[in-house]
Design a protein around this motif. Structure first.
Motif, short mmCIF file in Angstrom:
data_model
loop_
_atom_site.label_atom_id
_atom_site.label_comp_id
_atom_site.label_asym_id
_atom_site.label_seq_id
_atom_site.Cartn_x
_atom_site.Cartn_y
_atom_site.Cartn_z
N GLY A 159 63.51 -66.69 -6.55
CA GLY A 159 62.19 -67.19 -6.39
C GLY A 159 62.31 -68.13 -7.32
O GLY A 159 61.72 -69.47 -7.17
N GLY A 160 63.20 -68.24 -8.43
CA GLY A 160 63.23 -69.48 -9.47
C GLY A 160 64.58 -69.24 -10.29
O GLY A 160 65.15 -68.25 -10.33
N ILE A 161 64.86 -70.42 -10.90
CA ILE A 161 65.83 -70.56 -12.06
C ILE A 161 65.55 -71.17 -13.49
O ILE A 161 64.64 -72.10 -13.23
N GLU A 162 65.92 -70.83 -14.23
CA GLU A 162 65.53 -71.55 -15.64
C GLU A 162 66.98 -71.77 -16.19
O GLU A 162 67.70 -70.88 -16.38
N ARG A 185 69.81 -71.84 -5.03
CA ARG A 185 69.03 -71.81 -3.91
C ARG A 185 67.36 -71.01 -4.52
O ARG A 185 67.74 -69.80 -4.87
N PHE A 186 66.48 -71.62 -4.62
CA PHE A 186 65.05 -71.15 -5.03
C PHE A 186 64.05 -71.54 -3.93
O PHE A 186 63.94 -72.65 -3.62
N SER A 187 63.01 -70.90 -4.31
CA SER A 187 61.74 -71.02 -3.52
C SER A 187 60.49 -71.64 -4.24
O SER A 187 59.89 -72.24 -3.79
N LEU A 188 60.44 -71.27 -5.55
CA LEU A 188 59.25 -71.28 -6.26
C LEU A 188 59.27 -72.35 -7.25
O LEU A 188 58.78 -73.36 -7.57
N TYR A 189 60.06 -72.38 -8.07
CA TYR A 189 60.37 -73.03 -9.35
C TYR A 189 61.88 -73.23 -9.91
O TYR A 189 62.69 -72.37 -9.65
N CYS A 190 61.83 -74.39 -10.46
CA CYS A 190 63.20 -74.69 -11.12
C CYS A 190 62.97 -75.29 -12.51
O CYS A 190 62.26 -76.37 -12.47
N ASN A 191 63.35 -74.81 -13.40
CA ASN A 191 63.19 -75.52 -14.99
C ASN A 191 64.33 -75.66 -15.55
O ASN A 191 65.27 -74.98 -15.68
N GLY A 207 64.29 -78.90 -3.47
CA GLY A 207 63.34 -78.40 -2.69
C GLY A 207 63.70 -77.77 -1.35
O GLY A 207 64.50 -78.10 -0.61
N PRO A 208 62.39 -77.31 -0.76
CA PRO A 208 61.07 -77.29 -1.15
C PRO A 208 60.72 -76.23 -2.03
O PRO A 208 61.40 -75.18 -2.04
N MET A 209 59.93 -76.55 -3.17
CA MET A 209 59.44 -75.25 -3.92
C MET A 209 58.07 -75.53 -4.52
O MET A 209 57.41 -76.81 -4.28
N ARG A 210 57.84 -74.89 -5.47
CA ARG A 210 56.28 -74.94 -5.95
C ARG A 210 56.22 -75.87 -7.47
O ARG A 210 55.33 -76.87 -7.41
N GLN A 211 57.28 -75.74 -7.95
CA GLN A 211 57.38 -76.75 -9.44
C GLN A 211 58.70 -76.84 -9.87
O GLN A 211 59.77 -76.02 -9.85
N LEU A 212 58.79 -78.16 -10.27
CA LEU A 212 60.06 -78.64 -10.64
C LEU A 212 59.80 -79.24 -12.19
O LEU A 212 58.93 -79.97 -12.31
N TRP A 213 60.29 -78.78 -13.23
CA TRP A 213 60.19 -79.16 -14.59
C TRP A 213 61.46 -79.36 -15.39
O TRP A 213 62.34 -78.44 -15.34
N ILE A 214 61.77 -80.70 -15.50
CA ILE A 214 62.85 -81.25 -16.15
C ILE A 214 62.40 -81.36 -17.66
O ILE A 214 61.56 -82.19 -18.18
N LYS A 215 62.85 -80.34 -18.42
CA LYS A 215 62.32 -80.17 -19.86
C LYS A 215 63.28 -81.13 -20.75
O LYS A 215 64.39 -81.00 -21.01
N SER A 216 62.62 -82.16 -21.35
CA SER A 216 63.43 -82.98 -22.41
C SER A 216 64.52 -83.77 -21.34
O SER A 216 64.74 -83.38 -20.34
N ASN A 217 65.28 -84.60 -21.93
CA ASN A 217 66.67 -85.05 -21.20
C ASN A 217 66.32 -85.54 -19.99
O ASN A 217 67.11 -85.43 -18.81
N GLY A 218 65.10 -85.92 -19.47
CA GLY A 218 64.93 -86.30 -18.29
C GLY A 218 65.28 -87.79 -17.91
O GLY A 218 64.68 -88.11 -16.73
N HIS A 219 65.90 -88.41 -18.66
CA HIS A 219 66.34 -89.58 -18.57
C HIS A 219 67.40 -90.25 -17.44
O HIS A 219 67.20 -91.34 -16.81
N TRP A 220 67.69 -89.14 -16.71
CA TRP A 220 68.91 -89.07 -15.61
C TRP A 220 67.76 -89.25 -14.31
O TRP A 220 68.50 -89.71 -13.43
N VAL A 221 66.59 -88.91 -14.09
CA VAL A 221 65.91 -88.95 -13.02
C VAL A 221 65.51 -90.61 -12.54
O VAL A 221 64.92 -91.17 -13.20
#
Length: 332
Positions: A159-162, A185-191, A207-221
């Protein structure tokens, strides 16, 4: 005189078991093989469909939790600790037996020399007891072994990974984050909270997923990354996306791409964001007050003024900006 509980009719025992918390059930399963088999038989017949099994391998410690409701923090049912935390006398005993179990009022702790093998054994025990697949993984650099292990052991995807940075290990951070993004491989969230370098790049899709959260260090996006993230909600902290990047993304969205996106939040790293949209986007300044309601969980955000943009198919979105942030909510 002791009560012969195992001679009680199974239907009565099942009702009693249903009253117990997950950690109490796991502790009870260690009373005897007969009790363990009784509990397994109960959950084979009454699989707790709302429960979610979460495994954690972070900071050299492992835990298995059961979430009894969506969004719940979870109840720790068993933990994994290194033998080195025991006294010398207990370490010697644990090494002779291969492991040591210790009980407290909340959960069982397993001590073994091999952290990975212990974690696998504990997760297998809980999976079999509750008749559940692993729903989510919380890990750091040393816990990425769980991705392939789970992918090869169960048909249901996570369902998700952190993923969190290891406070004691900063080596190979780029390679590790890239591995997680490509193989999990996940269906709901990735932190993701990886301590990647300034040179880190990712050229895959998520994805596809429900939520993607890049916590800090998102400079690479990059803008291309943002276009290739298939998620209902996207949150990126530490972003270095430029005004030009955002205008390119809005053109991409306005043409009908990223159709599942409902909410985008960008927190910029340092530079001051300038509210400057290309004329062709037909972004309109507005005083409208609208309530954005996310379809996946009914979460709400109130937009009070800002900008309005309309997709070519007629779908509208609200945009609000600040010196270091941008919010975008799609109004269905």
């Amino acid at each position: 005189m002791p009560f012969p509980i195992l001679r009680t009719p199974f239907i009565v025992l099942s009702e009693i078991i249903s009253l117990l918390e997950p950690n109490e059930i796991v502790t009870a399963s260690f009373c005897s093989k007969n009790v363990q088999r009784l509990l397994e038989r109960h959950y084979q017949r009454r699989k707790p469909v709302e429960w979610r099994l979460v495994m954690q391998d972070y900071d050299s410690r492992g835990r298995v939790k059961i979430r009894t409701s969506e969004g719940g923090k979870g109840i720790t049912v068993m933990s994994v600790r290194p033998i080195s935390e025991l006294s010398e006398e207990l370490q010697a005993k644990a090494k002779r037996n291969g492991y040591m179990l210790m009980f407290n009022t909340q959960f069982v702790t397993a001590y073994m020399e091999n952290q990975m093998m212990t974690a696998k054994s504990v997760v297998n025990t809980i999976r079999q007891l509750f008749n559940l697949d692993v729903f989510a993984v919380v890990m750091d650099t040393n816990g990425t072994w769980a991705i392939d292990w789970i992918n090869n052991r169960q048909e249901m995807i996570l369902g998700g990974i952190e993923f969190y940075r290891n406070p004691k290990d900063h080596s190979n951070a780029d390679e590790t984050v890239d591995y997680v993004l490509r193989n999990a491989r996940f269906s709901l969230y990735c932190n993701i909270d990886g301590n990647v370098s300034d040179n880190f790049k990712f050229n895959g899709k998520l994805g596809p997923m429900r939520q993607l959260w890049i916590k800090s260090n998102g400079h690479w996006v990059t803008c291309d990354n943002l276009m290739n993230f298939d998620s209902i909600t996207i949150l990126i902290e530490g972003s270095r996306l430029s005004v030009s990047d955002l205008n390119s993304f809005l053109r991409h969205w306005r043409a009908g791409a990223s159709a599942r996106l409902e909410y985008l939040r960008l927190i910029f790293e340092e530079h001051t964001f300038i509210e400057r949209f290309d004329e062709e986007l037909e972004v309109v300044k507005t005083d409208e007050k609208k309530i954005f309601r996310r379809s996946s969980d009914e979460w709400e955000w109130k937009f009070q003024g800002g900008y309005s943009i309309q997709r070519l198919d007629g779908v509208k979105a609200m945009i609000q900006c600040g010196p270091r942030w941008l919010l975008m909510g799609v109004c269905h």
